[in-house]
Design a protein around this motif. Structure first.
Motif, PDB file in Angstrom:
ATOM      1  N   GLU A   3       0.938  -1.073  -0.003  1.00 24.42           N
ATOM      2  CA  GLU A   3       0.129  -0.156  -0.098  1.00 24.42           C
ATOM      3  C   GLU A   3       1.025   1.217   0.085  1.00 24.42           C
ATOM      4  OE1 GLU A   3      -3.160   0.210  -0.238  1.00 24.42           O
ATOM      5  OE2 GLU A   3      -3.377  -1.946  -0.322  1.00 24.42           O
ATOM      6  N   SER A   4       0.394   2.271  -0.642  1.00 22.03           N
ATOM      7  CA  SER A   4       1.192   3.538  -0.606  1.00 22.03           C
ATOM      8  C   SER A   4       0.453   4.382  -0.696  1.00 22.03           C
ATOM      9  CB  SER A   4       2.203   3.458  -1.759  1.00 22.03           C
ATOM     10  OG  SER A   4       1.520   4.251  -2.889  1.00 22.03           O
ATOM     11  N   PRO A   5       0.812   5.929  -0.457  1.00 25.53           N
ATOM     12  CA  PRO A   5      -0.407   6.959  -0.517  1.00 25.53           C
ATOM     13  C   PRO A   5      -0.774   6.869  -2.175  1.00 25.53           C
ATOM     14  CG  PRO A   5       1.984   7.678  -0.419  1.00 25.53           C
ATOM     15  CD  PRO A   5       2.238   6.342  -0.194  1.00 25.53           C
ATOM     16  N   ASN A   6      -0.207   6.504  -3.148  1.00 25.14           N
ATOM     17  CA  ASN A   6      -0.703   6.561  -4.514  1.00 25.14           C
ATOM     18  C   ASN A   6      -1.423   5.439  -4.762  1.00 25.14           C
ATOM     19  OD1 ASN A   6       1.621   8.253  -5.239  1.00 25.14           O
ATOM     20  ND2 ASN A   6       2.825   6.373  -5.014  1.00 25.14           N
ATOM     21  N   GLY A   7      -1.884   4.432  -3.646  1.00 30.44           N
ATOM     22  CA  GLY A   7      -2.891   3.500  -3.800  1.00 30.44           C
ATOM     23  C   GLY A   7      -2.291   2.093  -4.229  1.00 30.44           C
ATOM     24  N   ALA A  33       4.143   1.017 -11.401  1.00 28.89           N
ATOM     25  CA  ALA A  33       3.049   1.811 -11.715  1.00 28.89           C
ATOM     26  C   ALA A  33       1.768   1.409 -10.751  1.00 28.89           C
ATOM     27  CB  ALA A  33       2.468   1.224 -13.035  1.00 28.89           C
ATOM     28  N   TYR A  34       1.110   2.496 -10.213  1.00 28.68           N
ATOM     29  CA  TYR A  34      -0.154   2.188  -9.176  1.00 28.68           C
ATOM     30  C   TYR A  34      -1.341   2.282  -9.894  1.00 28.68           C
ATOM     31  CZ  TYR A  34       3.672   2.807  -5.854  1.00 28.68           C
ATOM     32  OH  TYR A  34       5.011   2.513  -5.194  1.00 28.68           O
ATOM     33  N   GLU A  35      -2.156   1.658  -9.215  1.00 28.60           N
ATOM     34  CA  GLU A  35      -3.618   1.854  -9.693  1.00 28.60           C
ATOM     35  C   GLU A  35      -4.189   3.432  -9.877  1.00 28.60           C
ATOM     36  OE1 GLU A  35      -6.332  -0.184  -7.348  1.00 28.60           O
ATOM     37  OE2 GLU A  35      -6.218   1.070  -5.528  1.00 28.60           O
ATOM     38  N   PHE A  70       0.274  -7.270 -10.755  1.00 27.21           N
ATOM     39  CA  PHE A  70      -0.565  -7.538  -9.603  1.00 27.21           C
ATOM     40  C   PHE A  70       0.030  -8.602  -8.634  1.00 27.21           C
ATOM     41  CE2 PHE A  70      -3.190  -7.088 -13.641  1.00 27.21           C
ATOM     42  CZ  PHE A  70      -3.596  -5.955 -13.378  1.00 27.21           C
ATOM     43  N   GLY A  71       1.177  -8.577  -8.218  1.00 33.80           N
ATOM     44  CA  GLY A  71       2.051  -9.392  -7.440  1.00 33.80           C
ATOM     45  C   GLY A  71       2.377 -10.595  -7.764  1.00 33.80           C
ATOM     46  N   ARG A  72       2.277 -10.920  -9.105  1.00 33.26           N
ATOM     47  CA  ARG A  72       2.555 -12.191  -9.664  1.00 33.26           C
ATOM     48  C   ARG A  72       3.594 -12.174 -11.011  1.00 33.26           C
ATOM     49  NH1 ARG A  72      -3.736 -14.776 -10.284  1.00 33.26           N
ATOM     50  NH2 ARG A  72      -4.080 -12.950 -11.071  1.00 33.26           N
ATOM     51  N   ASP A  73       4.047 -13.355 -11.111  1.00 31.04           N
ATOM     52  CA  ASP A  73       5.112 -13.234 -12.169  1.00 31.04           C
ATOM     53  C   ASP A  73       4.007 -13.491 -13.619  1.00 31.04           C
ATOM     54  OD1 ASP A  73       6.792 -13.958 -14.218  1.00 31.04           O
ATOM     55  OD2 ASP A  73       7.878 -15.896 -13.178  1.00 31.04           O
ATOM     56  N   PRO A  74       4.531 -12.459 -14.385  1.00 28.13           N
ATOM     57  CA  PRO A  74       3.685 -12.607 -15.592  1.00 28.13           C
ATOM     58  C   PRO A  74       4.081 -13.650 -16.551  1.00 28.13           C
ATOM     59  CG  PRO A  74       5.046 -10.630 -15.718  1.00 28.13           C
ATOM     60  CD  PRO A  74       5.239 -11.380 -14.483  1.00 28.13           C
ATOM     61  N   LYS A  75       5.342 -14.192 -16.459  1.00 24.28           N
ATOM     62  CA  LYS A  75       5.308 -15.094 -17.612  1.00 24.28           C
ATOM     63  C   LYS A  75       5.029 -16.488 -16.927  1.00 24.28           C
ATOM     64  CE  LYS A  75       7.419 -16.959 -20.999  1.00 24.28           C
ATOM     65  NZ  LYS A  75       6.902 -16.433 -22.537  1.00 24.28           N
ATOM     66  N   ALA A  76       5.187 -16.565 -15.459  1.00 24.37           N
ATOM     67  CA  ALA A  76       4.672 -17.719 -14.930  1.00 24.37           C
ATOM     68  C   ALA A  76       3.275 -18.055 -15.092  1.00 24.37           C
ATOM     69  CB  ALA A  76       5.389 -18.219 -13.782  1.00 24.37           C
ATOM     70  N   GLU A  77       2.671 -17.038 -14.753  1.00 21.85           N
ATOM     71  CA  GLU A  77       1.305 -17.044 -14.635  1.00 21.85           C
ATOM     72  C   GLU A  77       0.286 -16.278 -15.828  1.00 21.85           C
ATOM     73  OE1 GLU A  77      -0.483 -16.758 -10.480  1.00 21.85           O
ATOM     74  OE2 GLU A  77       1.410 -16.248 -10.022  1.00 21.85           O
ATOM     75  N   ALA A 185      -8.327   5.399 -15.776  1.00 19.08           N
ATOM     76  CA  ALA A 185      -7.625   5.588 -14.409  1.00 19.08           C
ATOM     77  C   ALA A 185      -8.508   6.122 -13.609  1.00 19.08           C
ATOM     78  CB  ALA A 185      -6.547   6.816 -14.805  1.00 19.08           C
ATOM     79  N   ARG A 186      -9.390   6.810 -13.935  1.00 21.88           N
ATOM     80  CA  ARG A 186     -10.478   7.239 -12.806  1.00 21.88           C
ATOM     81  C   ARG A 186     -11.029   6.158 -12.243  1.00 21.88           C
ATOM     82  NH1 ARG A 186     -12.800  12.069 -15.434  1.00 21.88           N
ATOM     83  NH2 ARG A 186     -10.723  12.980 -15.657  1.00 21.88           N
ATOM     84  N   ALA A 187     -11.343   5.402 -13.200  1.00 17.64           N
ATOM     85  CA  ALA A 187     -12.175   3.946 -12.822  1.00 17.64           C
ATOM     86  C   ALA A 187     -11.359   3.135 -11.975  1.00 17.64           C
ATOM     87  CB  ALA A 187     -12.821   3.499 -13.792  1.00 17.64           C
ATOM     88  N   GLY A 188     -10.121   3.411 -11.810  1.00 13.76           N
ATOM     89  CA  GLY A 188      -9.176   2.652 -11.070  1.00 13.76           C
ATOM     90  C   GLY A 188      -7.996   1.884 -11.783  1.00 13.76           C
ATOM     91  N   LYS A 189      -8.279   1.914 -13.043  1.00 16.81           N
ATOM     92  CA  LYS A 189      -7.397   1.112 -13.834  1.00 16.81           C
ATOM     93  C   LYS A 189      -6.056   1.761 -13.682  1.00 16.81           C
ATOM     94  CE  LYS A 189     -11.302  -0.810 -16.579  1.00 16.81           C
ATOM     95  NZ  LYS A 189     -11.769  -0.898 -17.599  1.00 16.81           N
ATOM     96  N   THR A 190      -4.983   0.992 -14.445  1.00 13.20           N
ATOM     97  CA  THR A 190      -3.726   1.397 -14.579  1.00 13.20           C
ATOM     98  C   THR A 190      -3.485   1.700 -16.206  1.00 13.20           C
ATOM     99  OG1 THR A 190      -3.002   0.304 -12.665  1.00 13.20           O
ATOM    100  CG2 THR A 190      -1.370   1.376 -13.920  1.00 13.20           C
TER     101      THR A 190
END
Lengths: 222, 219, 242
Positions: A3-7, A33-35, A70-77, A185-190
Motif C-alpha cells: 500500500e502507498s499513498p498512491n494506491g 505503476a500504481y492503480e 498484480f503481485g504475480r510473475d507474468p511469465k509463470a502465470e 484511470a479514474r475508474a481505478g485502472k492503470t
C-alpha cells in the motif's frame, strides 16, 4: 501487495534484464505503476519501451531481476494475468479478410469480452458503420488502429499497455483516446502509455519515465 | 474451450472462403497430379487403378501440408496470434479450431480428388463409408501433428515443417493407403487393424496437441 | 584435472579399450557360426549400435520432458537432450550402415523394405528433423521449448511406426538377443563378445554425450559472459547520456 499513498502497487520491476537474442533490450530496469494512474514512458526508438510493455504482458521473459504484475510473475502465470491486461500494440493483430465488425465479434467470443462495448468504442473513436462492415484489408492505417484500440479499450481489464497510440491517428481521435485513458484511470485502472515523442498524453500523466538504453528513469511521480 | 474452437474454426473457414488461397492453389494442383500420373503410367488403366490409393494419399498429404501452412500464415498476418495469446484465449480452443478447419477444408479436396480419380482413371470407388471414415481419421491425425509442428517451426523458414512433419505422419500414410487398398479391393475385413492404428494415432496426437499447444504458443 | 574430467577421461579410455577388445574377440577369437559363417561377426556390433540409438532417443525424451516441465526447467536438460540426439542419429546411421553390409550377403540386397529397416530409416529421419530444428538460430529458451516438443512428438511416434511397418513387411530375423521370451540364443565366447559389445558402445555413448554436453555448456556460459558485457555496455552508454 504494497500500500502507498498512491494506491495499490500494480506493476513492480526491479533490476529486470530482458535479452532479445544477445541484445539487452532492458538492462537492470526498475519501474513502478500504481492503480488509478496514467503512466507515460517516453524514449527514443530502441530504448526498450515496447520490450517493457511486452515483459509486463508475459510475452518476453526477464533473464534476471524481478517482475511483478498484480503481485504475480507474468511469465509463470501468463494466462491468469492476461485476463487482466489489455495490450494495444504496433501491429494490428486483426484478420485482413474479416470486416472490422467480424474481427470484433471473433475476439469477443474467443476472449470472452462484450461485443457491444467494443462496437461502442469503435463508434466513439469515429468509425462509421460503413467502415466497420468493410474488410479490414481495405481500411486505412488510422481506421485499422481504431478497431484494434476498440477491442483493447472495451476489455474489462485492470491494466492497459498502450504502445504508441497516437501514431496514425487524427487530432479528434487522439483526444477521444486520451479521454478514454483518463476515464480508465479514474475508474481505478492503470494505463501505461509508451511513446517516442513528448506526446500530448504527457500532460495527462501522473507518473512519467524517460527510457534510454534499456533503462527507465523516473522523471515525475505524484 | 469448445466455444473458442467453434469460433476459431468458423473464422478460419470464412477467411478461406473469402481469400480462396487453398481453393486456388490446391485444387489445380490435384488435377495436375492426376494428369501427371496418367502420363507417367502411360494411361494404362490397370496400373492406374493399382496405384490409386497411393496417388490419393500422397496428393492429400501435400494438400494437408499446404492447408497447415496457410492456417499458420493467417495467424502470422498482423500478428493476430499475439493478440489471441495476449487476450488469454484458451490455447486448446485455438488448437481444436485450427484442426477442425483444416480437416473440413481437406475433406473438400478429397471429395474432388476421389471423384476425379474415379472418373478419369475409370476406377470405381467401393466401400465409400470405409474410405471416408479412414480419410477423416487420417486427416485428423496429420492436422493435429501438423498444427503442433507448425507452431514449433513458426518463423523458422518453410522447409522445416515438411522435414519434421512427414516422418512423424508416415505411419498414417501407410495405414490410410492400406485401408483404401482393401476398400477398393472389396476386402474391407483386412482393413480393420490398419483402421485401428489410424484411430490410435489420431487420438494420441489429439491428446498430445491439446496438452502441449499452450506451451507451443508461449514458445 | 578435476575429478569430473578424470572420470570422463576414464570413461573415454574404457570405451576405447572395450571397443578394441570387442573387435579382437569378434574378428579373431570367436569361431564362425554354423549357418551364417563369418557374417555372424556383424552381430557383435550391429545390435549394440541399435540399442544405443534407442537408449539415446529415450534419454533425449526424458531430458526434454524435464525441460518442458517448468519446475525442473534447466538449460542443462536441453543440452543433454541435444547431445543425446546427436549421438542417437550417429548410431542410427551406423545401425543402418552395418545392417546394409549384413543384408548384402545374407539377403542378397543392400536395402530392402523390411519392417525393422524401414522403421529404423523413419527413426533416422525423425531425429534428423529434430537436429535440423536445433540448427536454426533462435533464443535459448525458444529453442529449448520448441525442440523439446518436437522430441516428444517424435518419440511418441516410434512405437506407432514400428507397429505399422511390422504389419506391412516382415523379413528381418526376430532380434536374436532381446526377443520377447528373453532367452539368450547365443552361447559361449560369442555371448560374451556380444555382451562386451553392448558395454563398449554404451561407454562410447556416455563419453560422446558427456563431451558434447560439456562443450555446449561452455559455449552457453561464454554467451552468458557476453550478455554481462552487453548489459554493462548498454548501461554505461546510459551514464554518458545523463
Amino acid at each position: 501487495m504494497t500500500e502507498s499513498p498512491n494506491g495499490r502497487l500494480v506493476v513492480r520491476l526491479r533490476g529486470a534484464t530482458v535479452m532479445l537474442d544477445r541484445f539487452p533490450a532492458l538492462a537492470r530496469c526498475d519501474f513502478d505503476a500504481y492503480e488509478s494512474e496514467v503512466v507515460f514512458v517516453q524514449g527514443p526508438n530502441g530504448s526498450g519501451k515496447t520490450t517493457l510493455l511486452r515483459l509486463l504482458g508475459g510475452l518476453v521473459e526477464a533473464m534476471s531481476g524481478s517482475v511483478l504484475v498484480f503481485g504475480r510473475d507474468p511469465k509463470a502465470e501468463a494466462r491468469a494475468i492476461r485476463r487482466e491486461v489489455s495490450y494495444l500494440a504496433h501491429s494490428y493483430q486483426m484478420y485482413e479478410d474479416l470486416s472490422g465488425r467480424e474481427n470484433l465479434e471473433f475476439f469477443a467470443v474467443a476472449a470472452g469480452c462484450d461485443l457491444d462495448d467494443a462496437i461502442e468504442w469503435a463508434q466513439r473513436l469515429g468509425l462509421a458503420t460503413r467502415d466497420l462492415d468493410a474488410r479490414f484489408r481495405v481500411l486505412s492505417a488510422g481506421q485499422r488502429k481504431k478497431i484494434s484500440a476498440a477491442i483493447a479499450l472495451s476489455r474489462r481489464t485492470e491494466l492497459l499497455l498502450i504502445d504508441e497510440p497516437h501514431a496514425l491517428l487524427d487530432q479528434a481521435t487522439k483526444a477521444i483516446l486520451d479521454l478514454g485513458f483518463t476515464e480508465a484511470a479514474r475508474a481505478g485502472k492503470t494505463v501505461i502509455v509508451a511513446s517516442h515523442e513528448l506526446d500530448r498524453i504527457s500532460a495527462l500523466a501522473t507518473r512519467r519515465y524517460r527510457m534510454s538504453n534499456g533503462f527507465a528513469t523516473l522523471v515525475e511521480s505524484p | 474451450m469448445f466455444r473458442t474452437a467453434v469460433a476459431m474454426a468458423k473464422k478460419d473457414l470464412r477467411l478461406e472462403w473469402r481469400a480462396r488461397v487453398l481453393l486456388n492453389q490446391v485444387l489445380p494442383f490435384v488435377f495436375v497430379v492426376i494428369v501427371l500420373f496418367a502420363f507417367g503410367f502411360d494411361a494404362k488403366v490397370e496400373i492406374l487403378t493399382q496405384v490409386t490409393p497411393g496417388l490419393f494419399w500422397v496428393t492429400t498429404f501435400f494438400g494437408l501440408e499446404l492447408a497447415i501452412t496457410r492456417a499458420m500464415a493467417i495467424e502470422g498476418e498482423n500478428q493476430a496470434q499475439v493478440g489471441l495469446v495476449m487476450m488469454g484465449v484458451n490455447p486448446r480452443g485455438i488448437f481444436l479450431g485450427k484442426v477442425v478447419a483444416i480437416v473440413l477444408e481437406i475433406l473438400v479436396l478429397e471429395v474432388v480428388l476421389s471423384a476425379g480419380i474415379a472418373v478419369l482413371f475409370n476406377s470405381p470407388l467401393h466401400d465409400v463409408a470405409l474410405l471416408a471414415a479412414s480419410a477423416l481419421l487420417a486427416d485428423v491425425g496429420v492436422a493435429t501433428v501438423g498444427i503442433v509442428l507448425a507452431g514449433v517451426t513458426e518463423g523458422l523458414g518453410g522447409s522445416l515443417l515438411p522435414l519434421l512433419l512427414f516422418p512423424v505422419v508416415s505411419p498414417v500414410l501407410l495405414c490410410a493407403t492400406k485401408v483404401w487398398q482393401y476398400g477398393l479391393d472389396q476386402t474391407p475385413a483386412k482393413a480393420i487393424p490398419w483402421s485401428e492404428l489410424l484411430i490410435g494415432f489420431s487420438l494420441i496426437y489429439l491428446v498430445v496437441g491439446i496438452l502441449v499447444y499452450g506451451v507451443v504458443l508461449e514458445g | 584435472m578435476s575429478t569430473n574430467a578424470k572420470l570422463k577421461r576414464g570413461v573415454g579410455v574404457a570405451a576405447l579399450v572395450t571397443i578394441a577388445l570387442t573387435f579382437w574377440l569378434g574378428l579373431v577369437v570367436t569361431p564362425p557360426a554354423e549357418v551364417m559363417g563369418n557374417l555372424v561377426r556383424m552381430l557383435y556390433i550391429h545390435p549394440p549400435m541399435a540399442w544405443i540409438a534407442y537408449l539415446a532417443y529415450g534419454i533425449t525424451t526424458a531430458a526434454s520432458l524435464l525441460y518442458l516441465w517448468k519446475r525442473t526447467r534447466r538449460r542443462e536438460w536441453d543440452l543433454i537432450a541435444a547431445a543425446s540426439a546427436e549421438a542417437g542419429v550417429f548410431f542410427t546411421g551406423l545401425t543402418i550402415l552395418t545392417g546394409s553390409i549384413w543384408g548384402r550377403p545374407a539377403w542378397g540386397v543392400w536395402w530392402t523394405w523390411d519392417a525393422l529397416l524401414t522403421a529404423t530409416a523413419v527413426l533416422f529421419l525423425l531425429y534428423l528433423g529434430y537436429l535440423a530444428l536445433r540448427q536454426v538460430p533462435m533464443s535459448e529458451t525458444k529453442r529449448g521449448v520448441r525442440s523439446a516438443i518436437a522430441a516428444l512428438v517424435a518419440f511418441i511416434d516410434v512405437p506407432i511406426v514400428h507397429e505399422s511397418v511390422y504389419w506391412w513387411k516382415t523379413l528381418h530375423q526376430t532380434p536374436s538377443v532381446l526377443n520377447p521370451s528373453m532367452n539368450v540364443e547365443v552361447h559361449g565366447s560369442m555371448a560374451w563378445t556380444l555382451l562386451l559389445g553392448f558395454v563398449a558402445f554404451t561407454l562410447a555413448y556416455v563419453w560422446m554425450v558427456w563431451t558434447r554436453f560439456e562443450t555446449s555448456r561452455r559455449q552457453a556460459q561464454l554467451a552468458d559472459l557476453e550478455v554481462e558485457n552487453a548489459i554493462r555496455e548498454r548501461l554505461s552508454a546510459e551514464e554518458v547520456r545523463i
